[in-house]
Scaffold this motif. Structure first.
Motif, PDB file in Angstrom:
ATOM      1  N   MET A 253     -19.599   9.847 -69.732  1.00 37.60           N
ATOM      2  CA  MET A 253     -19.915  11.135 -69.101  1.00 37.60           C
ATOM      3  C   MET A 253     -18.740  11.607 -68.254  1.00 37.60           C
ATOM      4  O   MET A 253     -18.353  12.778 -68.323  1.00 37.60           O
ATOM      5  CB  MET A 253     -21.161  11.010 -68.217  1.00 37.60           C
ATOM      6  CG  MET A 253     -22.449  10.820 -68.939  1.00 37.60           C
ATOM      7  SD  MET A 253     -23.775  10.678 -67.706  1.00 37.60           S
ATOM      8  CE  MET A 253     -24.954   9.709 -68.611  1.00 37.60           C
ATOM      9  N   LYS A 254     -18.178  10.699 -67.460  1.00 34.10           N
ATOM     10  CA  LYS A 254     -17.041  11.046 -66.606  1.00 34.10           C
ATOM     11  C   LYS A 254     -15.859  11.519 -67.453  1.00 34.10           C
ATOM     12  O   LYS A 254     -15.189  12.494 -67.101  1.00 34.10           O
ATOM     13  CB  LYS A 254     -16.645   9.851 -65.750  1.00 34.10           C
ATOM     14  CG  LYS A 254     -17.629   9.567 -64.632  1.00 34.10           C
ATOM     15  CD  LYS A 254     -17.443   8.192 -64.020  1.00 34.10           C
ATOM     16  CE  LYS A 254     -16.392   8.152 -62.987  1.00 34.10           C
ATOM     17  NZ  LYS A 254     -16.392   6.862 -62.242  1.00 34.10           N
ATOM     18  N   LYS A 255     -15.623  10.846 -68.547  1.00 34.74           N
ATOM     19  CA  LYS A 255     -14.527  11.233 -69.451  1.00 34.74           C
ATOM     20  C   LYS A 255     -14.768  12.643 -69.996  1.00 34.74           C
ATOM     21  O   LYS A 255     -13.859  13.480 -69.994  1.00 34.74           O
ATOM     22  CB  LYS A 255     -14.420  10.223 -70.590  1.00 34.74           C
ATOM     23  CG  LYS A 255     -13.339  10.507 -71.584  1.00 34.74           C
ATOM     24  CD  LYS A 255     -13.320   9.435 -72.665  1.00 34.74           C
ATOM     25  CE  LYS A 255     -12.707   9.984 -73.926  1.00 34.74           C
ATOM     26  NZ  LYS A 255     -12.984   9.167 -75.093  1.00 34.74           N
ATOM     27  N   ASN A 256     -15.966  12.925 -70.454  1.00 34.81           N
ATOM     28  CA  ASN A 256     -16.293  14.251 -70.990  1.00 34.81           C
ATOM     29  C   ASN A 256     -16.098  15.342 -69.944  1.00 34.81           C
ATOM     30  O   ASN A 256     -15.522  16.396 -70.216  1.00 34.81           O
ATOM     31  CB  ASN A 256     -17.737  14.288 -71.490  1.00 34.81           C
ATOM     32  CG  ASN A 256     -17.974  13.446 -72.718  1.00 34.81           C
ATOM     33  OD1 ASN A 256     -17.027  13.017 -73.395  1.00 34.81           O
ATOM     34  ND2 ASN A 256     -19.221  13.179 -73.019  1.00 34.81           N
ATOM     35  N   ILE A 257     -16.586  15.089 -68.740  1.00 30.75           N
ATOM     36  CA  ILE A 257     -16.493  16.082 -67.667  1.00 30.75           C
ATOM     37  C   ILE A 257     -15.042  16.269 -67.242  1.00 30.75           C
ATOM     38  O   ILE A 257     -14.577  17.394 -67.061  1.00 30.75           O
ATOM     39  CB  ILE A 257     -17.393  15.678 -66.481  1.00 30.75           C
ATOM     40  CG1 ILE A 257     -18.858  15.726 -66.917  1.00 30.75           C
ATOM     41  CG2 ILE A 257     -17.140  16.573 -65.273  1.00 30.75           C
ATOM     42  CD1 ILE A 257     -19.813  15.017 -65.991  1.00 30.75           C
ATOM     43  N   SER A 258     -14.317  15.176 -67.118  1.00 25.55           N
ATOM     44  CA  SER A 258     -12.907  15.232 -66.716  1.00 25.55           C
ATOM     45  C   SER A 258     -12.089  16.106 -67.656  1.00 25.55           C
ATOM     46  O   SER A 258     -11.219  16.871 -67.218  1.00 25.55           O
ATOM     47  CB  SER A 258     -12.334  13.817 -66.665  1.00 25.55           C
ATOM     48  OG  SER A 258     -10.970  13.843 -66.376  1.00 25.55           O
TER      49      SER A 258
ATOM     50  N   LYS B  72     -32.316   3.909 -68.186  1.00 22.97           N
ATOM     51  CA  LYS B  72     -31.211   3.479 -67.330  1.00 22.97           C
ATOM     52  C   LYS B  72     -29.927   4.027 -67.959  1.00 22.97           C
ATOM     53  O   LYS B  72     -29.730   3.930 -69.173  1.00 22.97           O
ATOM     54  CB  LYS B  72     -31.147   1.950 -67.231  1.00 22.97           C
ATOM     55  CG  LYS B  72     -32.404   1.347 -66.639  1.00 22.97           C
ATOM     56  CD  LYS B  72     -32.641   1.838 -65.222  1.00 22.97           C
ATOM     57  CE  LYS B  72     -33.878   1.209 -64.614  1.00 22.97           C
ATOM     58  NZ  LYS B  72     -34.330   1.900 -63.429  1.00 22.97           N
ATOM     59  N   ILE B  73     -29.060   4.619 -67.154  1.00 21.40           N
ATOM     60  CA  ILE B  73     -27.892   5.308 -67.722  1.00 21.40           C
ATOM     61  C   ILE B  73     -26.555   4.713 -67.305  1.00 21.40           C
ATOM     62  O   ILE B  73     -25.507   5.241 -67.681  1.00 21.40           O
ATOM     63  CB  ILE B  73     -27.927   6.809 -67.371  1.00 21.40           C
ATOM     64  CG1 ILE B  73     -27.878   7.015 -65.857  1.00 21.40           C
ATOM     65  CG2 ILE B  73     -29.143   7.484 -67.996  1.00 21.40           C
ATOM     66  CD1 ILE B  73     -27.574   8.432 -65.453  1.00 21.40           C
ATOM     67  N   ALA B  74     -26.559   3.613 -66.578  1.00 22.29           N
ATOM     68  CA  ALA B  74     -25.308   3.040 -66.067  1.00 22.29           C
ATOM     69  C   ALA B  74     -24.276   2.813 -67.173  1.00 22.29           C
ATOM     70  O   ALA B  74     -23.087   3.053 -66.967  1.00 22.29           O
ATOM     71  CB  ALA B  74     -25.591   1.735 -65.325  1.00 22.29           C
ATOM     72  N   SER B  75     -24.708   2.393 -68.332  1.00 25.26           N
ATOM     73  CA  SER B  75     -23.754   2.097 -69.414  1.00 25.26           C
ATOM     74  C   SER B  75     -23.151   3.363 -70.033  1.00 25.26           C
ATOM     75  O   SER B  75     -22.205   3.267 -70.812  1.00 25.26           O
ATOM     76  CB  SER B  75     -24.422   1.250 -70.495  1.00 25.26           C
ATOM     77  OG  SER B  75     -25.495   1.953 -71.084  1.00 25.26           O
ATOM     78  N   TYR B  76     -23.657   4.531 -69.674  1.00 29.43           N
ATOM     79  CA  TYR B  76     -23.157   5.791 -70.231  1.00 29.43           C
ATOM     80  C   TYR B  76     -22.267   6.564 -69.261  1.00 29.43           C
ATOM     81  O   TYR B  76     -21.644   7.551 -69.636  1.00 29.43           O
ATOM     82  CB  TYR B  76     -24.335   6.689 -70.652  1.00 29.43           C
ATOM     83  CG  TYR B  76     -25.243   6.035 -71.657  1.00 29.43           C
ATOM     84  CD1 TYR B  76     -24.869   5.931 -72.992  1.00 29.43           C
ATOM     85  CD2 TYR B  76     -26.465   5.508 -71.269  1.00 29.43           C
ATOM     86  CE1 TYR B  76     -25.702   5.318 -73.918  1.00 29.43           C
ATOM     87  CE2 TYR B  76     -27.302   4.893 -72.194  1.00 29.43           C
ATOM     88  CZ  TYR B  76     -26.910   4.802 -73.508  1.00 29.43           C
ATOM     89  OH  TYR B  76     -27.719   4.190 -74.423  1.00 29.43           O
TER      90      TYR B  76
END
Length: 157
Positions: free
Chosen positions: A113-118, A105-109
């Motif tokens: 991930m969004k921060k890294n991609i942004s 389950k990846i919800a807590s990550y």
């Protein structure tokens, strides 16, 4: 002028390989097998950007037949696509991605991930969702992982 690109990537999950998603190590006993670090999320976003600007696909820019890209960080591929995007005078409006996997389950990550991609794409409007296949197929048996991304870009005036 607006353009839309889509990207999709699949990889096999294997034991004792790191699971990298969104330039983040996700703790799990299996990881995505690939020529590079196997980050299906960044690969699908990269392909979506390349599609939106009409510049081929990730395999054309970073062929797995070239050992230069063996174990490379997928952020390199995404940075390259963003550079091409900027050279063609486009900017990203939003990114919508879905990761398909049974476990972990990846919800807590997702926020990390969004921060890294942004930071790479210079866009804060990023959606990352996850879903399972309810134990159907190779993904449902935890033998694979998939990511799909849709990218909206706009020509800068």
């Amino acid at each position: 002028m607006y353009r839309i690109g889509q990207g999709i990537d699949f990889h096999q999950l294997v034991d004792n390989v790191p699971l990298i998603l969104g330039a983040l190590h996700v703790p799990y006993y299996k990881g995505s097998e690939g020529h590079s670090d196997g980050d299906v999320l960044l690969h699908s976003i990269t392909d979506g950007i390349l599609g939106a600007i009409g510049d081929g696909d990730i395999g054309q820019h970073f062929p797995s037949s070239n050992n230069k890209w063996k174990d490379a960080k997928s952020s390199i591929f995404l940075e390259h696509a963003v550079s091409l995007l900027k050279n063609k005078k486009y900017k990203i409006i939003n990114i919508d991605s879905t990761i398909i996997l049974q476990r972990p389950k990846i919800a807590s990550y997702v926020s990390e991930m969004k921060k890294n991609i942004s930071q790479i794409v210079c866009c804060d409007d990023i959606s990352i969702k996850s879903t399972t296949t309810d134990y159907l197929g190779f993904i449902g048996k935890s033998k694979g992982i998939c990511a799909m991304s849709t990218i909206l870009v706009k020509k800068e005036s």
